[in-house]
Design a protein around this motif. Structure first.
Motif, short mmCIF file in Angstrom:
data_model
loop_
_atom_site.label_atom_id
_atom_site.label_comp_id
_atom_site.label_asym_id
_atom_site.label_seq_id
_atom_site.Cartn_x
_atom_site.Cartn_y
_atom_site.Cartn_z
N VAL A 1 0.86 -1.18 0.00
CA VAL A 1 0.00 0.00 0.00
C VAL A 1 0.90 1.23 0.00
O VAL A 1 1.45 1.60 1.04
CB VAL A 1 -0.95 0.01 1.21
CG1 VAL A 1 -1.83 1.26 1.18
CG2 VAL A 1 -1.81 -1.25 1.21
N LEU B 1 -6.41 3.45 -4.22
CA LEU B 1 -7.17 3.68 -2.99
C LEU B 1 -7.50 5.16 -2.80
O LEU B 1 -8.59 5.50 -2.38
CB LEU B 1 -6.37 3.19 -1.78
CG LEU B 1 -5.97 1.71 -1.77
CD1 LEU B 1 -5.13 1.40 -0.54
CD2 LEU B 1 -7.21 0.81 -1.81
N ARG B 2 -6.52 6.03 -3.11
CA ARG B 2 -6.75 7.47 -2.88
C ARG B 2 -5.66 8.27 -3.58
O ARG B 2 -4.53 7.82 -3.71
CB ARG B 2 -6.76 7.79 -1.39
CG ARG B 2 -7.00 9.27 -1.14
CD ARG B 2 -7.54 9.58 0.22
NE ARG B 2 -7.83 11.00 0.29
CZ ARG B 2 -8.96 11.56 -0.12
NH1 ARG B 2 -9.91 10.80 -0.62
NH2 ARG B 2 -9.15 12.86 -0.03
N SER C 1 -1.93 3.14 -3.94
CA SER C 1 -2.59 1.95 -4.47
C SER C 1 -2.33 0.74 -3.58
O SER C 1 -1.31 0.69 -2.88
CB SER C 1 -2.07 1.63 -5.88
OG SER C 1 -2.34 2.69 -6.77
N ARG D 1 -8.73 -5.70 0.30
CA ARG D 1 -8.64 -4.54 -0.59
C ARG D 1 -9.83 -3.61 -0.39
O ARG D 1 -9.68 -2.38 -0.40
CB ARG D 1 -8.54 -4.98 -2.05
CG ARG D 1 -7.16 -5.47 -2.46
CD ARG D 1 -7.04 -5.57 -3.97
NE ARG D 1 -7.93 -6.57 -4.54
CZ ARG D 1 -7.58 -7.83 -4.79
NH1 ARG D 1 -6.36 -8.24 -4.50
NH2 ARG D 1 -8.44 -8.67 -5.32
N ARG E 1 -9.71 0.22 0.89
CA ARG E 1 -10.33 1.31 0.14
C ARG E 1 -11.21 2.16 1.06
O ARG E 1 -11.14 3.40 1.03
CB ARG E 1 -11.16 0.75 -1.01
CG ARG E 1 -11.71 1.82 -1.95
CD ARG E 1 -12.78 1.25 -2.86
NE ARG E 1 -13.95 0.81 -2.11
CZ ARG E 1 -14.88 1.64 -1.64
NH1 ARG E 1 -14.78 2.94 -1.84
NH2 ARG E 1 -15.90 1.17 -0.97
N ALA F 1 -9.00 4.17 3.46
CA ALA F 1 -8.34 5.30 2.80
C ALA F 1 -9.30 6.46 2.62
O ALA F 1 -8.90 7.63 2.74
CB ALA F 1 -7.77 4.86 1.46
#
Length: 311
Positions: A156, A171-172, A279, A296, A300, A303
């Motif tokens: 991550v 993710l962000r 990610s 995951r 998500r 995040a």
């Protein structure tokens, strides 16, 4: 159907996988790339299949290699059969986080851990009380190697160039902010580039260099800043930023945290930088891994919940 053990001893299951890829690609070289094999190895496999089945299977024509009628018949029967074998061997029962006793290993640089781990830990405690989480340090340049050697389940962080067998799930995204010691003024606006260049800069780098994307952009403008400190770890920077005249440019999430915890000033950066894209990256062969699919989604959500306030 009676199963003949003698017949099965004559064939390697990998030959059948190679056969199906060859039928799809109609090219030995492209099939070799997909299978991560050399061209001679795939050519050898094709030769063994031709001998075993007493059929050329693929013949060269004006449009490249074309399957024989025997090859097409085999494909029609083998593809669902191998799909059933794959399902029997690798498909798992649905993942129940509330009952699961599972350990995940996630690679994160320290700034992502400081930003995301508190929210992630809380979600795991509520949803999966028996799931354990191990965080290991990583950076964009070690992701592929660590995944390949089984040192972590997911990374991550920001990513660099990755091989095709790695899969990214964004993710962000967030901008960079410049952080410095308070000056007595409100100090939340955009710095002038002139003022920015007078400061001593602290940078995070994973390749033993003082040059970052900010320095590369400045060089295109025939300008240069003074970089006096480089580290691989963000955690050391807040204590150094108390020194007057120092500045670090970091992802917004960690800048906002430092403003809250250490009273540091957060400013808009005068250098145009691409946003940080965080990610969750894993192996493509584990895309359908039920526990990782669940993780995951938890990442998500974490995040998004950990998104820094905009000012």
């Amino acid at each position: 159907m009676d199963i003949s053990e003698t017949d099965f001893r004559r064939i390697d299951l990998n030959l059948l996988v190679t056969f199906l890829v060859l039928i799809e690609e109609r090219s030995v070289s492209r099939a070799a790339q997909r299978l991560y094999l050399s061209q001679p190895a795939v050519s050898g496999a094709l030769a063994r299949l031709r001998e075993l089945l007493d059929d050329p299977l693929l013949v060269r024509g004006r449009l490249g290699m074309q399957p024989t009628s025997r090859a097409l018949q085999l494909e029609a029967r083998l593809r669902p059969a191998l799909g059933s074998v794959h399902g029997a061997l690798f498909e798992e029962s649905p993942f129940d986080p509330a009952r699961a006793e599972h350990t995940f290993v996630i690679g994160m640089p320290d700034w992502v851990e400081m930003w995301l781990a508190p929210i992630l830990f809380g979600q795991l405690q509520r949803q999966a009380p028996s799931v354990r989480l191990s965080i290991v340090n990583t950076d964009p340049f070690r992701i592929a190697s660590m995944l390949e050697h089984g040192e972590m389940d997911l990374a991550v962080c920001q990513t660099g160039e990755l091989p095709s067998w790695c899969r990214q799930h964004v993710l962000r995204t967030m901008p960079f902010k410049s952080v410095c010691a308070p000056t007595g003024k409100r100090g939340t606006g955009k710095l002038s580039l002139t003022h920015y260049l007078t400061l001593n800069h602290l940078v995070i780098t994973y390749r033993n260099t003082f040059e970052t994307p900010a320095d590369i952009w400045l060089a295109t403008q025939a300008k240069r800043r003074k970089v006096t400190f480089a580290s691989t770890r963000f955690a050391v920077l807040p204590s150094l930023l108390r020194e007057p005249g120092t500045m670090a440019t970091v992802p917004e999430a960690i800048a906002v945290r430092w403003r809250s915890e250490y009273g540091l000033a957060v400013r808009e950066c005068p250098v145009p930088l691409d946003e940080v894209v965080v990610s969750a990256t894993g192996l493509t062969v584990r895309d359908n891994d039920a526990p990782l699919q669940w993780l995951r989604e938890v990442l998500r959500t974490a995040a998004q919940d950990a998104a820094p306030p905009r000012r």
